[in-house]
Design an enzyme around this catalytic site. Structure first.
Site, PDB file in Angstrom:
ATOM      1  CE  LYS A  40      34.989  20.998  -1.617  1.00  0.00           C
ATOM      2  NZ  LYS A  40      35.679  20.531  -2.818  1.00  0.00           N
ATOM      3  CE1 TYR A  51      32.951  26.448  -3.157  1.00  0.00           C
ATOM      4  CE2 TYR A  51      34.728  26.829  -4.717  1.00  0.00           C
ATOM      5  CZ  TYR A  51      34.003  25.974  -3.907  1.00  0.00           C
ATOM      6  OH  TYR A  51      34.339  24.648  -3.833  1.00  0.00           O
ATOM      7  N   GLY A  54      -7.218  -5.277  12.357  1.00  0.00           N
ATOM      8  CA  GLY A  54      -7.914  -6.462  12.840  1.00  0.00           C
ATOM      9  C   GLY A  54      -8.775  -6.101  14.044  1.00  0.00           C
ATOM     10  CD  GLN A  86       7.741 -13.986   5.974  1.00  0.00           C
ATOM     11  OE1 GLN A  86       7.921 -12.766   5.980  1.00  0.00           O
ATOM     12  NE2 GLN A  86       6.533 -14.530   6.065  1.00  0.00           N
ATOM     13  NE  ARG A 143      29.196  22.723  -1.371  1.00  0.00           N
ATOM     14  CZ  ARG A 143      29.863  22.032  -2.300  1.00  0.00           C
ATOM     15  NH1 ARG A 143      29.862  20.712  -2.283  1.00  0.00           N
ATOM     16  NH2 ARG A 143      30.518  22.662  -3.247  1.00  0.00           N
ATOM     17  CB  ALA A 157      32.152  41.572  -1.161  1.00  0.00           C
ATOM     18  NE  ARG A 209      -1.918  -2.345   3.180  1.00  0.00           N
ATOM     19  CZ  ARG A 209      -2.286  -2.826   4.368  1.00  0.00           C
ATOM     20  NH1 ARG A 209      -3.427  -2.453   4.908  1.00  0.00           N
ATOM     21  NH2 ARG A 209      -1.512  -3.686   5.012  1.00  0.00           N
ATOM     22  CE  LYS A 258       4.408  -1.655   6.171  1.00  0.00           C
ATOM     23  NZ  LYS A 258       2.985  -2.036   6.345  1.00  0.00           N
ATOM     24  CE1 TYR A 265       2.824  -8.477  13.714  1.00  0.00           C
ATOM     25  CE2 TYR A 265       0.987  -7.075  13.069  1.00  0.00           C
ATOM     26  CZ  TYR A 265       1.478  -8.316  13.429  1.00  0.00           C
ATOM     27  OH  TYR A 265       0.629  -9.395  13.486  1.00  0.00           O
TER      28      TYR A 265
HETATM   29  C1  UD1 Z   1      -1.665  -6.408  10.957  1.00  0.00           C
HETATM   30  C2  UD1 Z   1      -2.548  -7.335  11.749  1.00  0.00           C
HETATM   31  C3  UD1 Z   1      -3.812  -6.581  12.161  1.00  0.00           C
HETATM   32  C4  UD1 Z   1      -3.427  -5.378  12.970  1.00  0.00           C
HETATM   33  C5  UD1 Z   1      -2.433  -4.488  12.216  1.00  0.00           C
HETATM   34  C6  UD1 Z   1      -1.878  -3.442  13.162  1.00  0.00           C
HETATM   35  C7  UD1 Z   1      -2.153  -9.608  10.859  1.00  0.00           C
HETATM   36  C8  UD1 Z   1      -2.670 -10.670   9.988  1.00  0.00           C
HETATM   37  N1  UD1 Z   1      -2.890  -8.497  10.938  1.00  0.00           N
HETATM   38  O1  UD1 Z   1      -2.314  -6.040   9.765  1.00  0.00           O
HETATM   39  O2  UD1 Z   1      -4.652  -7.432  12.944  1.00  0.00           O
HETATM   40  O3  UD1 Z   1      -4.591  -4.621  13.282  1.00  0.00           O
HETATM   41  O4  UD1 Z   1      -1.321  -5.262  11.753  1.00  0.00           O
HETATM   42  O5  UD1 Z   1      -1.046  -2.520  12.505  1.00  0.00           O
HETATM   43  O6  UD1 Z   1      -1.133  -9.788  11.495  1.00  0.00           O
HETATM   44  N2  UD1 Z   1       5.237  -8.897   7.640  1.00  0.00           N
HETATM   45  C9  UD1 Z   1       6.233  -9.834   7.455  1.00  0.00           C
HETATM   46  N3  UD1 Z   1       6.016 -10.898   6.628  1.00  0.00           N
HETATM   47  C10 UD1 Z   1       4.836 -11.071   5.988  1.00  0.00           C
HETATM   48  C11 UD1 Z   1       3.810 -10.121   6.181  1.00  0.00           C
HETATM   49  C12 UD1 Z   1       4.028  -9.042   7.018  1.00  0.00           C
HETATM   50  O7  UD1 Z   1       7.323  -9.710   8.028  1.00  0.00           O
HETATM   51  O8  UD1 Z   1       4.724 -12.075   5.270  1.00  0.00           O
HETATM   52  C13 UD1 Z   1       5.504  -7.744   8.508  1.00  0.00           C
HETATM   53  C14 UD1 Z   1       5.466  -6.442   7.739  1.00  0.00           C
HETATM   54  O9  UD1 Z   1       6.762  -6.099   7.280  1.00  0.00           O
HETATM   55  C15 UD1 Z   1       4.934  -5.442   8.756  1.00  0.00           C
HETATM   56  C16 UD1 Z   1       4.154  -6.294   9.735  1.00  0.00           C
HETATM   57  O10 UD1 Z   1       4.511  -7.633   9.500  1.00  0.00           O
HETATM   58  O11 UD1 Z   1       5.971  -4.798   9.446  1.00  0.00           O
HETATM   59  C17 UD1 Z   1       2.638  -6.108   9.588  1.00  0.00           C
HETATM   60  O12 UD1 Z   1       2.253  -6.447   8.280  1.00  0.00           O
HETATM   61  P1  UD1 Z   1       1.074  -5.684   7.535  1.00  0.00           P
HETATM   62  O13 UD1 Z   1       0.917  -6.278   6.192  1.00  0.00           O
HETATM   63  O14 UD1 Z   1       1.296  -4.223   7.624  1.00  0.00           O
HETATM   64  O15 UD1 Z   1      -0.195  -6.081   8.445  1.00  0.00           O
HETATM   65  P2  UD1 Z   1      -1.593  -5.334   8.499  1.00  0.00           P
HETATM   66  O16 UD1 Z   1      -2.395  -5.703   7.323  1.00  0.00           O
HETATM   67  O17 UD1 Z   1      -1.394  -3.918   8.793  1.00  0.00           O
HETATM   68 CA    CA Z   2       0.442  -2.652   9.113  1.00  0.00          CA
END
Ligand code: UD1
Ligand code: CA
Length: 463
Positions: free
Chosen positions: A353, A368, A141, A74, A335, A382, A15, A22, A102
């Protein structure tokens, strides 16, 4: 109780509509993931923090490596449940509590994580999760709670029934599990259809089904839990982080005029009684001393300013140093390791610089000065330009203490100008000048008296 922390940061973040993962996007002067790691480090030592990487893993790991945290990869981004499973080996043998964060929640405070740990440690629950009530819960969620207040399930926004969609209590994505129960049951997460993703949030239902209790820790201030999914949320997080930083500095004795217009990165340090005017941007590892004044619209990046420095409006200063009571600006540019001595003055439209300007030296207008070593008390007139580049290489200009460089001088490097010497205005200086000499490098002025009258006589039609 022993606590390990896992930070999930393998996702792309579709997104965001970005080529960059991200968690590498920045807010408040740090990548999103760096904020989360900083909070995690207040809860666990770095060797007990594992970041799960995947998308752009090399960049994410390179960024975090100095903090000493560990990594698990992963392979394919098959959901948050799969991401957590990927670090099983990395945390094998670490019993006690397992906190899961997260990587896209940069506003999280360490105090909240410590409260979460204590809430879980003091309970007989299999897990505690942080929740909050949102006016607009869309995208998050939803948390289902039974009559006793136990969490029984988390339902993702996408699959909510209309009734569930109206629930305002949301899952923050911050959990503290009893580690052995988590690992015992994590493989029971089933892929959701049609995407085939494994949702970590299913653990609530799974643990409940096995007769364990889960509790929520509800938080009043939802701003801490903001999960960044879009660039709009990124801008929100940046604004909140900036305001937090400004508040912290103001409480510590820094005056910030119109703080809502000022950007101050997370690691910037500022001494007491310094005044920061509107629209200043203080970035990176910048350190500013006491009693300084930072003018409106100035941008100072990774630079060190001693006490009582005055930066007048609209100056750009990067990777440079300014000693005490020096004045810079308005409209100056420093700089690449510019180094300004104590009490020196740099005025409008002066660029330095990779140049040292000595104590009490002055360059007040339109110059400069590149690759130069300029002694104490030198006065640079100047319009002075160092010609430091011959088309292939850069060369150094050295000016001894107390020298006077007349206006509009062109100093062709490599060049040495001795202490206390004078350069006549308008000179092009190509050869070294000894101490206390006067050097003139310009055409001689010719004056022709009555020239106009004589020309008219010779050619009456000329005006
Ligand atoms: C998730 C939660 C949701 C919660 C929200 C809060 C799940 C299924 N849902 O949704 O309940 O309300 O966060 O912000 O967990 N990531 C991985 N591997 C993956 C997928 C995601 O490492 O395969 C990591 C992403 O990098 C990210 C985090 O997990 O940092 C959350 O993933 P994201 O896709 O943003 O979850 P949400 O849809 O926001
Ligand atoms: Ca999220």
């Amino acid at each position: 109780m022993n606590t390990s922390v896992v930070i999930l940061a393998a996702g792309l973040g579709t997104r965001m509509r970005s080529k960059r993962a991200k968690v590498l996007h920045r807010a408040g002067g740090l990548a999103l993931i760096e904020h989360v790691v900083e909070a995690a480090r207040q809860v666990a030592p770095p060797q007990r923090i594992v970041t799960v990487t995947g998308h752009q893993a090399d960049q994410v790991e390179a960024l975090l490596r100095p903090s000493g945290v560990r990594f698990a990869r992963q392979k394919a981004q098959k959901g948050t449940g799969d991401a957590l499973a990927a670090c099983r080996d990395a945390v094998a043998g670490q019993d006690g509590l397992l906190m899961v964060l997260y990587g896209d929640t940069p506003l999280l405070s360490a105090a909240t994580l410590l409260r979460l740990r204590d809430a879980q440690a003091g309970s007989d629950c299999a897990a505690t999760l942080i929740t909050t009530a949102l006016n607009d819960p869309s995208g998050y969620g939803r948390v289902l709670v039974d009559a006793q207040g136990n969490v029984t399930a988390i339902v993702e926004d996408k699959v909510c029934t209309p009734e569930q969609r109206s629930i305002r209590i949301i899952n923050s994505g911050i959990y503290c599990f009893c580690a052995d129960l988590l690992w015992k049951h994590i493989s029971e997460i089933q892929p959701t259809q049609p995407a085939g993703e494994f949702y970590l949030t299913d653990m609530a239902e799974i643990l409940t089904r096995h007769g364990h209790r889960l509790q929520e820790m509800r938080i009043g201030d939802p701003s801490e839990l903001l999960g960044i999914n879009t660039r709009i949320e990124l801008a929100d997080a940046d604004r909140i982080l900036c305001r937090r930083k400004a508040d912290e500095l103001m409480l510590a004795g820094v005056t910030i005029e119109r703080p809502e217009t000022v950007t101050i990165d997370a690691h910037v340090r500022i001494g007491t009684d310094t005044v920061v005017e509107p629209f200043a941007r203080l970035l990176g590892s910048t350190e500013i001393g006491e009693d300084c004044h930072i003018g409106a619209g100035s941008i100072i990046e990774s630079s060190i300013l001693a006490d009582r420095v005055i930066v007048k409006p609209y100056s750009l200063i990067a990777d440079s140093r300014i000693a005490s009571a020096a004045q810079v600006g308005p409209f100056s540019r420093l700089r690449m390791h510019a180094d300004v001595g104590a009490d020196a003055r740099i005025g409008n439209f002066v660029e330095l610089k990779n140049t040292r300007l000595g104590d009490g030296a002055k360059s007040q207008h339109l110059a400069y000065l590149g690759d130069s070593q300029i002694g104490d008390r030198v006065n640079v007139g100047a319009g002075t330009i160092t010609c430091n580049y011959d088309g292939e290489k850069k060369h150094t200009t050295r000016i001894g203490a107390g020298a006077f460089i007349g206006s509009n001088s062109t100093l062709v490097a490599p060049l040495e100008i001795g202490a206390e010497s004078y350069i006549g205005a308008g000179s092009v200086i190509t050869d070294s000048v000894p101490e206390q000499a006067l050097a003139l490098g310009r055409g001689r002025q010719v004056v022709k008296p009555d020239w106009v009258a004589k020309r008219k006589k010779a050619n009456p039609k000329k005006p």
